[in-house]
Design a protein around this motif. Sequence first.
Motif, PDB file in Angstrom:
ATOM      1  N   ALA A 466      34.207   1.457  -4.921  1.00 31.12           N
ATOM      2  CA  ALA A 466      34.768   0.008  -5.163  1.00 31.12           C
ATOM      3  C   ALA A 466      34.085  -1.068  -5.206  1.00 31.12           C
ATOM      4  CB  ALA A 466      35.984   0.181  -4.151  1.00 31.12           C
ATOM      5  N   VAL A 467      32.867  -1.128  -4.548  1.00 31.97           N
ATOM      6  CA  VAL A 467      31.954  -2.428  -4.336  1.00 31.97           C
ATOM      7  C   VAL A 467      30.831  -2.448  -5.296  1.00 31.97           C
ATOM      8  CG1 VAL A 467      30.560  -3.687  -2.675  1.00 31.97           C
ATOM      9  CG2 VAL A 467      32.559  -2.319  -1.976  1.00 31.97           C
ATOM     10  N   ASN A 468      30.817  -3.580  -6.330  1.00 32.20           N
ATOM     11  CA  ASN A 468      29.826  -3.618  -7.159  1.00 32.20           C
ATOM     12  C   ASN A 468      28.883  -4.794  -6.450  1.00 32.20           C
ATOM     13  OD1 ASN A 468      32.864  -3.623  -9.033  1.00 32.20           O
ATOM     14  ND2 ASN A 468      30.994  -2.358  -9.946  1.00 32.20           N
ATOM     15  N   ASP A 493      16.869  -0.883  -0.028  1.00 36.23           N
ATOM     16  CA  ASP A 493      16.691   0.440  -0.432  1.00 36.23           C
ATOM     17  C   ASP A 493      17.862   0.903  -0.798  1.00 36.23           C
ATOM     18  OD1 ASP A 493      13.968   0.561   0.161  1.00 36.23           O
ATOM     19  OD2 ASP A 493      14.172   1.706   2.165  1.00 36.23           O
ATOM     20  N   ALA A 494      19.055   0.471  -0.035  1.00 38.99           N
ATOM     21  CA  ALA A 494      20.402   0.936  -0.534  1.00 38.99           C
ATOM     22  C   ALA A 494      20.796   0.213  -1.803  1.00 38.99           C
ATOM     23  CB  ALA A 494      21.383   0.415   0.852  1.00 38.99           C
ATOM     24  N   ALA A 495      20.365  -0.815  -1.951  1.00 34.86           N
ATOM     25  CA  ALA A 495      20.957  -1.571  -3.382  1.00 34.86           C
ATOM     26  C   ALA A 495      20.294  -0.786  -4.314  1.00 34.86           C
ATOM     27  CB  ALA A 495      20.326  -2.895  -3.195  1.00 34.86           C
ATOM     28  N   ALA A 496      18.934  -0.256  -4.191  1.00 33.88           N
ATOM     29  CA  ALA A 496      18.130   0.329  -5.297  1.00 33.88           C
ATOM     30  C   ALA A 496      18.911   1.695  -5.518  1.00 33.88           C
ATOM     31  CB  ALA A 496      17.051   0.591  -4.960  1.00 33.88           C
ATOM     32  N   ARG A 497      19.540   2.444  -4.430  1.00 32.20           N
ATOM     33  CA  ARG A 497      19.998   3.831  -4.245  1.00 32.20           C
ATOM     34  C   ARG A 497      21.614   3.622  -4.796  1.00 32.20           C
ATOM     35  NH1 ARG A 497      20.046   4.482   0.670  1.00 32.20           N
ATOM     36  NH2 ARG A 497      22.212   4.198   1.072  1.00 32.20           N
ATOM     37  N   THR A 498      22.226   2.603  -4.518  1.00 30.15           N
ATOM     38  CA  THR A 498      23.614   2.680  -4.881  1.00 30.15           C
ATOM     39  C   THR A 498      23.945   2.002  -6.325  1.00 30.15           C
ATOM     40  OG1 THR A 498      24.089   0.643  -3.671  1.00 30.15           O
ATOM     41  CG2 THR A 498      24.409   2.661  -2.632  1.00 30.15           C
ATOM     42  N   GLY A 499      22.957   0.986  -6.597  1.00 24.63           N
ATOM     43  CA  GLY A 499      23.174   0.286  -7.781  1.00 24.63           C
ATOM     44  C   GLY A 499      24.121  -0.837  -7.642  1.00 24.63           C
ATOM     45  N   CYS A 500      24.382  -1.233  -6.413  1.00 22.30           N
ATOM     46  CA  CYS A 500      25.237  -2.218  -5.909  1.00 22.30           C
ATOM     47  C   CYS A 500      24.262  -3.750  -5.919  1.00 22.30           C
ATOM     48  CB  CYS A 500      25.794  -1.941  -4.621  1.00 22.30           C
ATOM     49  SG  CYS A 500      26.891  -3.221  -3.966  1.00 22.30           S
ATOM     50  N   ALA A 501      24.855  -4.598  -6.643  1.00 22.12           N
ATOM     51  CA  ALA A 501      24.021  -5.948  -6.659  1.00 22.12           C
ATOM     52  C   ALA A 501      24.253  -6.782  -5.445  1.00 22.12           C
ATOM     53  CB  ALA A 501      24.478  -6.537  -8.074  1.00 22.12           C
ATOM     54  N   ALA A 521      12.520  -8.767  -2.734  1.00 21.74           N
ATOM     55  CA  ALA A 521      12.920  -7.959  -3.732  1.00 21.74           C
ATOM     56  C   ALA A 521      12.235  -7.975  -5.048  1.00 21.74           C
ATOM     57  CB  ALA A 521      14.413  -8.091  -3.754  1.00 21.74           C
ATOM     58  N   ARG A 522      11.556  -9.175  -5.113  1.00 20.85           N
ATOM     59  CA  ARG A 522      10.951  -9.263  -6.525  1.00 20.85           C
ATOM     60  C   ARG A 522      10.176  -8.121  -7.105  1.00 20.85           C
ATOM     61  NH1 ARG A 522       6.872 -14.122  -5.769  1.00 20.85           N
ATOM     62  NH2 ARG A 522       5.162 -13.102  -4.789  1.00 20.85           N
ATOM     63  N   GLU A 523       9.586  -7.577  -6.150  1.00 22.01           N
ATOM     64  CA  GLU A 523       8.803  -6.141  -6.696  1.00 22.01           C
ATOM     65  C   GLU A 523       9.535  -5.061  -6.798  1.00 22.01           C
ATOM     66  OE1 GLU A 523       5.706  -6.601  -7.837  1.00 22.01           O
ATOM     67  OE2 GLU A 523       5.739  -8.684  -6.786  1.00 22.01           O
ATOM     68  N   ARG A 524      10.839  -5.030  -6.558  1.00 24.39           N
ATOM     69  CA  ARG A 524      11.779  -3.765  -6.374  1.00 24.39           C
ATOM     70  C   ARG A 524      12.602  -4.044  -7.980  1.00 24.39           C
ATOM     71  NH1 ARG A 524      13.028  -1.415  -1.510  1.00 24.39           N
ATOM     72  NH2 ARG A 524      13.956  -0.125  -2.947  1.00 24.39           N
ATOM     73  N   GLU A 525      11.947  -3.526  -8.926  1.00 22.25           N
ATOM     74  CA  GLU A 525      12.774  -3.547 -10.306  1.00 22.25           C
ATOM     75  C   GLU A 525      14.006  -2.969 -10.330  1.00 22.25           C
ATOM     76  OE1 GLU A 525       9.900  -2.245 -13.119  1.00 22.25           O
ATOM     77  OE2 GLU A 525       8.324  -3.904 -12.686  1.00 22.25           O
ATOM     78  N   ASP A 526      14.237  -2.102  -9.193  1.00 19.24           N
ATOM     79  CA  ASP A 526      15.686  -1.310  -9.120  1.00 19.24           C
ATOM     80  C   ASP A 526      16.491  -2.178  -8.237  1.00 19.24           C
ATOM     81  OD1 ASP A 526      14.197  -0.915  -7.072  1.00 19.24           O
ATOM     82  OD2 ASP A 526      14.579   1.253  -6.834  1.00 19.24           O
ATOM     83  N   VAL A 527      16.408  -3.194  -8.026  1.00 12.35           N
ATOM     84  CA  VAL A 527      17.429  -3.931  -7.282  1.00 12.35           C
ATOM     85  C   VAL A 527      18.024  -5.338  -8.282  1.00 12.35           C
ATOM     86  CG1 VAL A 527      17.984  -5.767  -5.167  1.00 12.35           C
ATOM     87  CG2 VAL A 527      16.244  -3.677  -5.064  1.00 12.35           C
ATOM     88  N   LEU A 528      19.159  -5.355  -7.997  1.00 10.78           N
ATOM     89  CA  LEU A 528      19.869  -6.182  -9.077  1.00 10.78           C
ATOM     90  C   LEU A 528      20.692  -7.327  -8.333  1.00 10.78           C
ATOM     91  CD1 LEU A 528      21.682  -3.480 -11.515  1.00 10.78           C
ATOM     92  CD2 LEU A 528      19.394  -4.970 -11.877  1.00 10.78           C
ATOM     93  N   PHE A 529      20.915  -8.333  -8.964  1.00 10.40           N
ATOM     94  CA  PHE A 529      21.531  -9.299  -8.301  1.00 10.40           C
ATOM     95  C   PHE A 529      22.682 -10.086  -9.433  1.00 10.40           C
ATOM     96  CE2 PHE A 529      17.055  -9.173  -7.148  1.00 10.40           C
ATOM     97  CZ  PHE A 529      17.097  -9.525  -5.754  1.00 10.40           C
ATOM     98  N   ALA A 530      23.439 -10.700  -8.757  1.00 12.87           N
ATOM     99  CA  ALA A 530      24.584 -11.385  -9.649  1.00 12.87           C
ATOM    100  C   ALA A 530      24.586 -12.996  -8.946  1.00 12.87           C
ATOM    101  CB  ALA A 530      25.864 -11.219  -9.167  1.00 12.87           C
ATOM    102  N   ALA A 576      30.039   1.884 -14.388  1.00 14.17           N
ATOM    103  CA  ALA A 576      29.246   3.161 -13.779  1.00 14.17           C
ATOM    104  C   ALA A 576      29.387   3.175 -12.351  1.00 14.17           C
ATOM    105  CB  ALA A 576      27.877   3.002 -14.219  1.00 14.17           C
ATOM    106  N   LYS A 577      29.144   1.957 -11.666  1.00 15.05           N
ATOM    107  CA  LYS A 577      28.993   2.012 -10.283  1.00 15.05           C
ATOM    108  C   LYS A 577      30.550   2.445  -9.723  1.00 15.05           C
ATOM    109  CE  LYS A 577      27.805   0.752  -5.938  1.00 15.05           C
ATOM    110  NZ  LYS A 577      28.987   1.014  -5.131  1.00 15.05           N
ATOM    111  N   ARG A 578      31.563   1.930 -10.224  1.00 12.68           N
ATOM    112  CA  ARG A 578      32.864   2.346  -9.746  1.00 12.68           C
ATOM    113  C   ARG A 578      33.231   3.776 -10.002  1.00 12.68           C
ATOM    114  NH1 ARG A 578      35.205  -1.896  -7.948  1.00 12.68           N
ATOM    115  NH2 ARG A 578      37.499  -1.019  -8.098  1.00 12.68           N
ATOM    116  N   MET A 579      32.562   4.464 -10.747  1.00 12.33           N
ATOM    117  CA  MET A 579      32.700   5.670 -11.083  1.00 12.33           C
ATOM    118  C   MET A 579      31.673   6.627 -10.236  1.00 12.33           C
ATOM    119  SD  MET A 579      32.786   5.999 -15.170  1.00 12.33           S
ATOM    120  CE  MET A 579      32.659   7.910 -15.493  1.00 12.33           C
ATOM    121  N   GLY A 580      30.895   5.918  -9.148  1.00 17.03           N
ATOM    122  CA  GLY A 580      30.204   6.795  -8.288  1.00 17.03           C
ATOM    123  C   GLY A 580      28.804   7.228  -8.952  1.00 17.03           C
TER     124      GLY A 580
END
Length: 580
Positions: A466-468, A493-501, A521-530, A576-580
């Motif tokens: 439920a958490v984006n 690591d958790a942000a990259a694994r879960t897709g949570c921004a 986080a700038r070298e972590r291409e799999d971490v997203l932000f809002a 996609a995040k909310r679908m797990g």
Amino acid sequence: MIGNGDIATLLYELARLTTLEDGSPQSFRVRAYEKAARAVETATEPVAELSQSALTKVGGIGSSTAKKIRELADSGSIAKLEALRERYPPAFVEITRIPGVGPKTALAVREQLGVETVEDLKAALDAEKLRDIPGLGARTEENIRRSIERLGIGGKDRRTPVIEAMRTARDVLAALRQVDGVERVEYMGSLRRFRETIGDIDIIAVTSGDADTVMDRFVHLPVVREVVAFGGRKSAIISSSGLQIDLRVVEPHQFGAAAIYFTGSKAHNIVLRQMAIDRGWTLNEYALSDAGTGEVIASETEEEVYGALGLAWVPPTIREDAGEFELAADDALRAFAAEGDLRGDLHVHTDESGDGRDSITAMLDACVERGYAYVAITDHGEDLAINGLSRERMLGQRSVIEALRERYDLEILHGVELNIGPEGTIDYDAGFLAGFDFGVASVHSHFDLDAATETARVIAAMENPAVNVIGHLTGRMIGRRPGIELDIGAVLDAAARTGCALEINSHLDRLDAPAEVLRLAREREDVLFAISTDAHEVAELANSRWGVLQAQRGWVPKDRIVNTWPADRFLEWAAAKRMG
């Protein structure tokens, strides 16, 4: 004539000092002054031109405050404020920024221990004297000592939170722009570099008129407590809050070189000067010149100076000699987001929340005006007892949003700001949470748990479908409350694994996640932000500009910021995040 910004700033100061006089930040007078300050700040007409009776018709301004505004407009000061300034000087007010030192505690240590400054308080803590005051104790001493260390306040180099410095700078600039002949006036230094705390404010003005007129206006501003220096081209004052402000008047053709010089940082400017020397040139606050002939190569604009040195213009937010020259040489700075790149706001409150101040339609109208393609309405969930919405109220809001979707050319997501409990739990059950389109989860309490526990609770929230987005990651309030202690590596690591921004909260009080976390986080291409405003009223939607600057300070590429994405891409990610 005194401007709205000046009036609002002085009302905020009156509220802050009245907190000490009344012994509570929640007293009727404090809240009245704060409400009036917000009303003046957002007023569209010059408040100083209104009569006392007309002022009381402005929403948020009561009769007592209206009288004080008229006193300020007519005489240039408020007698009550001047008396409070005498009683509570800036060094003493600084003590009240320390978590655990409320107004009553500050007054108690002053009366019983003679504490007037943070340094005095540190000495009293070292001598274990606070525990002798009724209601305090050894644990209180330890908590206050730890807060002082984590906030880094006190000492000779007093620093001001960026929100206070920005408000003061805004007022000074607005006043100087009214002076005949002033063509341009801007703040420089660490404020322009968007540091979280500011040592002093540097201002540069360009005028086609008499520089003495500019200086005379400067030293007679309402904010001035003391004039440190007065001259034809340079003056300095101390503000009522103890902040030094330096003003320099330069010629129009010198502005670019002066802006680079006075913006800094020192390390950045050393590299620029060496690049000039390598070419047989010199660079100072006046110009980039040929060392042999004195011929000016560039000086009028920053872009010209950087260009002559073979660089793209470097945003002030990253002028720290931390890799920006390599990007500028390759013209790679275009990867950063600009405010116009934002296509939506993902953390917006309404007056349904106890702390929201504008209706949902007012917030949506403002989002449409800003050209957004989507917005998430995220009032507080039920676990935040003071401001949260029950299930019934949330369902009612959902019905309202469904109806409004027919009215707006805007993707309206019914979201929620969820409260992260000490064990990582969030509001509502899984079935009820599934009815939302979007979820922001934030820490609002239990800020003093150990790093392992704080990290575990945040990661547990990230793992919830439920958490984006994790809102204001550390929960800090700049200069007033240190953030929670986290294992940032584990969080990333958790942000990259879960897709949570991770949210870049745009409020000047927060700017959270901090820039150092963003840089990690700038070298972590799999971490997203809002980049979100956490707006509680229409005016706060404009805070997105501060979030963009914070993203720049953290070197966050535009494509890693989810609300720069087109609506289809963004909505696909959110679902996609909310679908797990």
